[in-house]
Design a protein around this motif. Sequence first.
Motif, PDB file in Angstrom:
ATOM      1  N   PHE A  64       0.836  -1.196   0.000  1.00 39.47           N
ATOM      2  CA  PHE A  64       0.000   0.000   0.000  1.00 39.47           C
ATOM      3  C   PHE A  64       0.876   1.254   0.000  1.00 39.47           C
ATOM      4  CE2 PHE A  64      -1.944   3.343   2.625  1.00 39.47           C
ATOM      5  CZ  PHE A  64      -3.088   3.604   1.890  1.00 39.47           C
TER       6      PHE A  64
ATOM      7  N   LEU B  20       3.485   5.769  -2.778  1.00 38.76           N
ATOM      8  CA  LEU B  20       4.703   6.487  -3.125  1.00 38.76           C
ATOM      9  C   LEU B  20       4.876   6.527  -4.644  1.00 38.76           C
ATOM     10  CD1 LEU B  20       7.111   5.151  -0.349  1.00 38.76           C
ATOM     11  CD2 LEU B  20       6.092   7.417  -0.510  1.00 38.76           C
TER      12      LEU B  20
ATOM     13  N   TYR C 234      -7.588  -0.692  -0.686  1.00 38.12           N
ATOM     14  CA  TYR C 234      -7.779   0.270   0.378  1.00 38.12           C
ATOM     15  C   TYR C 234      -7.910   1.602  -0.305  1.00 38.12           C
ATOM     16  CZ  TYR C 234      -5.692  -3.212   3.363  1.00 38.12           C
ATOM     17  OH  TYR C 234      -5.405  -4.354   4.035  1.00 38.12           O
ATOM     18  N   PHE C 235      -9.022   2.154  -0.304  1.00 37.57           N
ATOM     19  CA  PHE C 235      -9.200   3.442  -0.934  1.00 37.57           C
ATOM     20  C   PHE C 235      -9.066   3.306  -2.438  1.00 37.57           C
ATOM     21  CE2 PHE C 235      -6.726   7.107  -2.719  1.00 37.57           C
ATOM     22  CZ  PHE C 235      -7.834   7.857  -3.002  1.00 37.57           C
TER      23      PHE C 235
ATOM     24  N   LYS D 191     -11.595  10.847  -7.757  1.00 35.64           N
ATOM     25  CA  LYS D 191     -10.815  11.766  -6.972  1.00 35.64           C
ATOM     26  C   LYS D 191     -10.966  13.151  -7.589  1.00 35.64           C
ATOM     27  CE  LYS D 191      -7.075  11.951  -4.117  1.00 35.64           C
ATOM     28  NZ  LYS D 191      -5.988  11.754  -5.047  1.00 35.64           N
TER      29      LYS D 191
ATOM     30  N   GLU E 151     -15.340   3.288  -0.348  1.00 37.48           N
ATOM     31  CA  GLU E 151     -14.126   3.951   0.121  1.00 37.48           C
ATOM     32  C   GLU E 151     -13.997   3.879   1.633  1.00 37.48           C
ATOM     33  OE1 GLU E 151     -13.547   7.924  -1.334  1.00 37.48           O
ATOM     34  OE2 GLU E 151     -12.132   8.398   0.275  1.00 37.48           O
TER      35      GLU E 151
ATOM     36  N   ASN F  32     -13.048   0.496   2.677  1.00 38.83           N
ATOM     37  CA  ASN F  32     -11.629   0.249   2.421  1.00 38.83           C
ATOM     38  C   ASN F  32     -10.755   0.845   3.518  1.00 38.83           C
ATOM     39  OD1 ASN F  32     -12.222  -1.109   0.097  1.00 38.83           O
ATOM     40  ND2 ASN F  32     -11.843   0.621  -1.260  1.00 38.83           N
TER      41      ASN F  32
ATOM     42  N   LEU G 113      -8.252  -1.125   5.919  1.00 44.66           N
ATOM     43  CA  LEU G 113      -6.846  -0.756   6.090  1.00 44.66           C
ATOM     44  C   LEU G 113      -6.501  -0.686   7.575  1.00 44.66           C
ATOM     45  CD1 LEU G 113      -4.120   0.190   5.057  1.00 44.66           C
ATOM     46  CD2 LEU G 113      -5.047   2.483   4.784  1.00 44.66           C
TER      47      LEU G 113
ATOM     48  N   PHE H 128      -1.389   7.142   7.472  1.00 43.02           N
ATOM     49  CA  PHE H 128      -1.786   6.237   6.395  1.00 43.02           C
ATOM     50  C   PHE H 128      -3.191   6.549   5.939  1.00 43.02           C
ATOM     51  CE2 PHE H 128       1.493   4.014   8.620  1.00 43.02           C
ATOM     52  CZ  PHE H 128       2.229   3.438   7.603  1.00 43.02           C
TER      53      PHE H 128
ATOM     54  N   VAL I  70      -3.395   9.590   3.833  1.00 43.99           N
ATOM     55  CA  VAL I  70      -3.013   9.272   2.463  1.00 43.99           C
ATOM     56  C   VAL I  70      -4.116   8.501   1.770  1.00 43.99           C
ATOM     57  CG1 VAL I  70      -1.397   8.031   1.029  1.00 43.99           C
ATOM     58  CG2 VAL I  70      -0.583   9.249   3.023  1.00 43.99           C
ATOM     59  N   SER I  71      -4.693   7.580   2.515  1.00 42.06           N
ATOM     60  CA  SER I  71      -5.755   6.776   1.930  1.00 42.06           C
ATOM     61  C   SER I  71      -6.927   7.645   1.521  1.00 42.06           C
ATOM     62  CB  SER I  71      -6.220   5.735   2.948  1.00 42.06           C
ATOM     63  OG  SER I  71      -7.425   5.153   2.529  1.00 42.06           O
ATOM     64  N   ALA I  72      -7.250   8.569   2.394  1.00 36.04           N
ATOM     65  CA  ALA I  72      -8.470   9.343   2.213  1.00 36.04           C
ATOM     66  C   ALA I  72      -8.457  10.218   0.977  1.00 36.04           C
ATOM     67  CB  ALA I  72      -8.737  10.194   3.441  1.00 36.04           C
ATOM     68  N   ASP I  73      -7.524  11.106   0.893  1.00 37.21           N
ATOM     69  CA  ASP I  73      -7.592  12.004  -0.246  1.00 37.21           C
ATOM     70  C   ASP I  73      -6.311  12.771  -0.499  1.00 37.21           C
ATOM     71  OD1 ASP I  73      -7.546  13.522   1.964  1.00 37.21           O
ATOM     72  OD2 ASP I  73      -9.258  14.771   1.443  1.00 37.21           O
TER      73      ASP I  73
ATOM     74  N   ASP J 223      -2.663  13.542  -1.563  1.00 34.35           N
ATOM     75  CA  ASP J 223      -1.680  12.979  -2.477  1.00 34.35           C
ATOM     76  C   ASP J 223      -0.340  13.079  -1.769  1.00 34.35           C
ATOM     77  OD1 ASP J 223       0.175  12.402  -4.339  1.00 34.35           O
ATOM     78  OD2 ASP J 223      -0.772  13.553  -5.939  1.00 34.35           O
ATOM     79  N   PRO J 224       0.268  11.952  -1.474  1.00 31.65           N
ATOM     80  CA  PRO J 224       1.492  11.990  -0.679  1.00 31.65           C
ATOM     81  C   PRO J 224       2.565  12.908  -1.268  1.00 31.65           C
ATOM     82  CG  PRO J 224       1.233   9.884  -1.806  1.00 31.65           C
ATOM     83  CD  PRO J 224      -0.044  10.617  -1.945  1.00 31.65           C
ATOM     84  N   ALA J 225       2.669  12.882  -2.589  1.00 34.81           N
ATOM     85  CA  ALA J 225       3.754  13.633  -3.220  1.00 34.81           C
ATOM     86  C   ALA J 225       3.680  15.130  -2.924  1.00 34.81           C
ATOM     87  CB  ALA J 225       3.728  13.414  -4.720  1.00 34.81           C
ATOM     88  N   GLU J 226       2.535  15.566  -2.435  1.00 33.76           N
ATOM     89  CA  GLU J 226       2.403  16.992  -2.176  1.00 33.76           C
ATOM     90  C   GLU J 226       2.833  17.361  -0.768  1.00 33.76           C
ATOM     91  OE1 GLU J 226      -1.554  17.996  -3.235  1.00 33.76           O
ATOM     92  OE2 GLU J 226      -1.233  17.335  -5.311  1.00 33.76           O
TER      93      GLU J 226
ATOM     94  N   VAL K 141       5.599  11.905   2.927  1.00 34.02           N
ATOM     95  CA  VAL K 141       6.376  10.902   2.194  1.00 34.02           C
ATOM     96  C   VAL K 141       7.455  10.311   3.094  1.00 34.02           C
ATOM     97  CG1 VAL K 141       7.995  10.553   0.296  1.00 34.02           C
ATOM     98  CG2 VAL K 141       5.952  11.944  -0.051  1.00 34.02           C
TER      99      VAL K 141
ATOM    100  N   LEU L  33       5.959   7.996   5.536  1.00 32.19           N
ATOM    101  CA  LEU L  33       5.603   6.728   4.918  1.00 32.19           C
ATOM    102  C   LEU L  33       6.846   5.860   4.773  1.00 32.19           C
ATOM    103  CD1 LEU L  33       3.023   7.672   2.139  1.00 32.19           C
ATOM    104  CD2 LEU L  33       2.612   6.614   4.341  1.00 32.19           C
TER     105      LEU L  33
END
Lengths: 167, 167
Positions: free
Chosen positions: A111, A116, A153-154, A159, B48, B51, B55, B72, B75-78, B80-83, B88, B91
């Motif tokens: 996940f 990532l 998961y999600f 989106k 969702e 899920n 998780l 987690f 991140v799952s919810a909405d 975007d990790p990269a932001e 990150v 994680l």
Amino acid sequence: MKEEQSFTIKQTAEETGITEDTIRYYEKIALLPRAERKDNGHRIYRQEGINMIRLIACMKKTGMPLEEMRPFLAVSADTDPAEYPELVELLRSHRKNIVSQIASLQQVVDFIDMKLEEGRYRRDCSDEGLDGLLEKRMGEPKPKPVSPVEMSYFSVSAKAGKSPASV
Amino acid sequence: MKEEQSFTIKQTAEETGITEDTIRYYEKIALLPRAERKDNGHRIYRQEGINMIRLIACMKKTGMPLEEMRPFLAVSADTDPAEYPELVELLRSHRKNIVSQIASLQQVVDFIDMKLEEGRYRRDCSDEGLDGLLEKRMGEPKPKPVSPVEMSYFSVSAKAGKSPASV
DNA sequence: CTATAACTTGAAGTCGACTCCAAGTCAAGG
DNA sequence: CCTTGACTTGGAGTCGACTTCAAGTTATAG
């Protein structure tokens, strides 16, 4: 034939990463056998005792409750498993749990990796990259078929917000 | 474009193996976002949401405390990790922990296998079969070298009682 | 001779994660 | 109209795993 060095509770704590208090607590609840004492009453530990504590620490890290550890410690301590068929059974069944736990953990790793990666590629590749990743059904409570499970998961899909190319 | 079926809390509980009470509890402590309600106030869950609960269940099985799950779930919810660079990082660091946990579990599996094997062969083969199996040092508290570590949780060796052929 | 450190004990307190309870709302059935 | 069932809420209670505390013992150093 050497003297078998021994450790104080403090050294043992440092050695194992478990606090002195906790070690005493484990002894109190008989998770650990009563430690040998010196004349002054101080506990002393040998390699075997330290190994038991390490085993506890290891299982603890996996979230296993203390009560469940007892059989392992019995085996660790002096019992030969082969002489207690039910113990063997218990070990086997615990082994299964652990293997399934590893699977759960692997899912979480996947996940994370997915998340990532998703970030790396600026999520737009597709919106369902690892369908069957999580086979779900890891809970034993209800033997529910849980359907096809498009899981992950999600569901990355719907989106709103960042122009998913096609809403 | 379909209606997106929804579930009652009861169905959700059955689906995920988490009790209704616990789901409400998770919402109360904001581990889960406030669920949508119907006009009568009853919670409704979509895929969702299910899920996310799955998780949680998955992470729970690994012994992770609820507080640690929050990132987690974000991140799952909405998100975007990269932001969120720090997310990150989080994680990645969690990933490390989990991988090390898998190693711990694997050690326990090996320990069990060893014990089972030992019984099978009527322990007498040797008395140290898997020396380097447990590299120890899985605790981060004290960066102790811990020495060569002839380990194996409980040195199978000195075991008085059952004629180990050579005492 | 006293004080510091390293231990001992039993008991009480804390914290996370539920789990249970009482009281209330709403919808449908007899 | 009353009951039953599926829910709601807030709050209290439980349980596992420590953690802290107070009081006491013994060993060594100044």
